[in-house]
Design a protein around this motif. Structure first.
Motif: not given
Length: 415
Positions: A7-17, A307-314, A382-389
């Motif tokens: 739940h925390t991971l999902l909330e961070f993925a939403f609230f950060y951007p 960076l943390a958001w990218s790993f969270d999304m991954a 671009y969000w997918m690209l940012t996460t991957a790169t």
């Protein structure tokens, strides 16, 4: 991992951007109403108290196709006192011959030839040491500088002796594909708006490598550009600000650039940007714990959190994909990637950010609003690209050996 962690991971993925969009929008609007609204745009700039010699620097590597157009446009600057220094950095095509020919047509032009490809930073260092001017304006070999740009950039240098660098306003020339159109909106709503906000909040993450101006004394103070950093612009920006030089953003300093329009070219470019940011953070992060560097804390923190958001999304994407193959426990189950209410809210905020930035930027580019429609695809691409790169770049930055020369290759310049 329990259900609370997911739940925390999902909330961070939403609230950060969501939070960052609100920060960039508010900062961008503050900048607009404080500095930009009353300024004339795309017209003759205000008169300066003096016009010191400015050195326009163009590092080139295999720029045969574009260098003539770039230098002829550069010679049209309305600023009355300038020289042009082009650096041929070990080109394997006929860039060197074209530069020598252009010296006969452009009286202000000098050319430096490097025997081998030593990288953009080496070319910039060589030109800076040969420059006669106290102020340097650096432009890429495929860019077209607006005729008033030098005037706008130097204006900030003369306003305050603490200004060490000024970053200009890159505009996309090629927009024949979806990726090209998305980058028009990106440079306006993401890059332009972020630079405005960062200028308001005190520190800018990086000058734009394709168009930026420097005070030569400031560069000398920090030792010029490092030749072992994959993105010399991010590196020098951090070092200047850590030495308490001020960096400003000037939206009137327009520069028309070519960008990748293939997925492969875009991947290589964004991977280099991501690796450069990680290299800079790893090299200078420990020094930021000093109280004297407190004004850099927010810039560094935002990058770490991104960076943390990218790993969270991954992790979220991985769990979602694993759910199709294995019967995961409920605490690990990601039910869907189809936008729910939170996705709709995030999408609306994202489109509001694009709208605000495009309304501001229409002062500099007529008809830019027609690209608004295409920006609905930006988060997907671009969000997918940012996460991957970001994920790929971090270990590359960690494993890179310090002192390794960062040479360059010819990038994808679009269609």
């Amino acid at each position: 991992m329990n259900s609370h962690t997911l739940h925390t991971l999902l909330e961070f993925a939403f609230f950060y951007p969501l939070a960052m969009s609100l920060i960039w929008m508010s900062g961008g609007l503050i900048y607009f109403f404080r500095w930009e609204r009353r300024e004339p745009s795309r017209v003759k700039p205000p008169a300066l108290p003096s016009y010191p010699l400015v050195s326009l620097i163009v590092p080139c590597h295999n720029e045969s196709e574009h260098v003539r157009e770039t230098l002829l446009q550069l010679a049209k600057q309305t600023y009355p006192c300038f020289e042009i220094i082009a650096v041929n950095d070990g080109s394997t095509d006929d860039t060197g011959e074209k530069l020598d020919q252009l010296m006969k047509e452009i009286p202000e032009l000098r050319v430096l030839h490097l025997a081998t490809n030593r990288g953009k930073a080496t070319g910039l260092r060589a030109a800076a040491l040969a420059a006669k001017g106290d102020f340097l304006v650096c432009v890429d070999g495929d860019a077209l500088l607006d005729t008033y740009a030098t005037h706008w950039l130097v204006m900030h240098m003369l306003e305050s002796p603490r200004v060490g660098a000024v970053t200009g306003n890159p505009r996309i020339r090629n927009r024949s594909t979806l990726l090209g159109r998305l980058q028009v909106g990106e440079f306006s709503s993401i890059i332009g708006l972020i630079k405005r906000a960062q200028r308001v909040y005190g520190r800018i993450f990086t000058v734009s490598g394709v168009i930026s101006a420097f005070r030569k004394a400031a560069l000398h103070d920090v030792g010029y550009w490092n030749t072992d950093m994959v993105t010399e612009d991010i590196d020098v920006s951090w070092r200047l600000q850590m030495r308490h030089w001020e960096i400003r953003y000037e939206p009137n300093a327009l520069c028309w650039i070519l960008m990748p329009e293939t997925l492969r070219g875009l991947w290589r470019q964004r991977l280099r940007w991501a690796q450069g940011g990680s290299e800079t953070l790893l090299r200078y992060g420990p020094k930021l714990f000093r109280w004297r560097q407190r004004r850099m804390w927010m810039v560094a923190l935002e990058y770490v959190v991104s960076l943390a958001w990218s790993f969270d999304m991954a992790v979220i994407v991985l769990l979602w994909l694993l759910g199709f193959v294995f019967q995961l426990p409920p605490s690990l189950h990601v039910p869907t990637f189809v936008p729910q209410w939170n996705g709709v809210v995030l999408g609306m905020i994202c489109m509001l950010q694009f709208l605000i930035s495009l309304m501001i930027d229409r002062r500099y580019e007529a008809g830019i609003g027609r690209n608004y429609y295409w920006m609905i695809w930006y988060p997907l691409v671009y969000w997918m690209l940012t996460t991957a790169t970001s994920i790929v770049a971090l270990p590359k930055a960690i494993l890179k050996r310090k002192g390794t020369l960062a040479i360059w290759t010819s990038p994808d310049r679009g269609i």
